[in-house]
Design a protein around this motif. Sequence first.
Motif, PDB file in Angstrom:
ATOM      1  N   ALA A  99      -0.993   6.893  -1.385  1.00 51.03           N
ATOM      2  CA  ALA A  99      -1.351   7.997  -0.495  1.00 51.03           C
ATOM      3  C   ALA A  99      -0.954   7.727   0.945  1.00 51.03           C
ATOM      4  O   ALA A  99      -0.529   8.625   1.663  1.00 51.03           O
ATOM      5  N   ASP A 100      -1.082   6.450   1.369  1.00 48.81           N
ATOM      6  CA  ASP A 100      -0.797   6.141   2.771  1.00 48.81           C
ATOM      7  C   ASP A 100      -0.024   4.842   2.987  1.00 48.81           C
ATOM      8  O   ASP A 100       0.271   4.471   4.124  1.00 48.81           O
ATOM      9  N   ARG A 150      -1.615   1.450  -1.670  1.00 52.01           N
ATOM     10  CA  ARG A 150      -2.063   2.796  -2.004  1.00 52.01           C
ATOM     11  C   ARG A 150      -0.927   3.764  -1.709  1.00 52.01           C
ATOM     12  O   ARG A 150      -0.417   3.804  -0.590  1.00 52.01           O
ATOM     13  N   THR A 164      -1.860   6.347  -8.361  1.00 53.97           N
ATOM     14  CA  THR A 164      -2.598   6.054  -7.126  1.00 53.97           C
ATOM     15  C   THR A 164      -2.063   4.855  -6.353  1.00 53.97           C
ATOM     16  O   THR A 164      -2.208   4.793  -5.130  1.00 53.97           O
ATOM     17  N   ARG A 223       4.014   9.298  -6.997  1.00 55.11           N
ATOM     18  CA  ARG A 223       2.983   9.973  -6.209  1.00 55.11           C
ATOM     19  C   ARG A 223       2.784  11.403  -6.720  1.00 55.11           C
ATOM     20  O   ARG A 223       1.649  11.885  -6.842  1.00 55.11           O
TER      21      ARG A 223
END
Length: 248
Positions: A25-26, A23, A225, A220
């Motif tokens: 995002a993190d 992912r 995603t 990103r």
Amino acid sequence: MSYDLPDPALLASVRISYQPIVRLADGSLDHVEVLARTAADDGTIRGPEDILNAMTSGAHAIRLTETIIERTLDEYERFGFAAHGLPLAFNLRLDAMLHPGLTRLVDSLRARCGLAPDLLRFELTEDQPVHNLAAAHAVITDLRDAGYGLALDDITPDMPYLAALLDMPVRAIKLDRSVVTSLQPAAQSFVRSMAAQASARQQDIVAEGIETPAQQETMRASQVTHGQGYLFSRPLTASTLRAYLNAH
């Protein structure tokens, strides 16, 4: 099931590796893609061409697919991946997907290991355009309704029937490496467009071939995603994947 079989020596030479998909995002692990290759007599691992060239028909494609899933699920049990609830993504050629009995075959293989359907995903690829879009839609719907995850793989702007394929009931789309690594404005515009469409459909969008932090940040910022590539991990054997899972 009984099939017109590919070369038994080729089936025996199949080797499996795994590449993490994270992912963006993190940076956390989401699932792994199963990569099938063949081994030469001296143990050298060849590129994907042997597997692709052996899929000369839908029957050959599904027999190879069966072998790849069987080998992978055997390793899944032996290396304890179930304890991590690790989802697996298999490449599935569209002509194999249209072969009669595919869903029954997948259900049978999965049931042997007691895996829930949502732990198995299929990345749909094509060497030749699929003209029977209605049949493809029906099989994708059957697999989705059975609980499996579906993704469209190797998405590029010139993919035949792209608009129709994007309307299929899939869970995710995967951008081809050629688009992800391109610095051309048209390619970056395509990435943003695909990300916006995926978001509107509540789909994941995966960028393949990320190798640098700059590419990661570009994806990103474009609202992609998920990412896959050497920046995060090279393909792993089952033993090194187990170490990776324990470390993460």
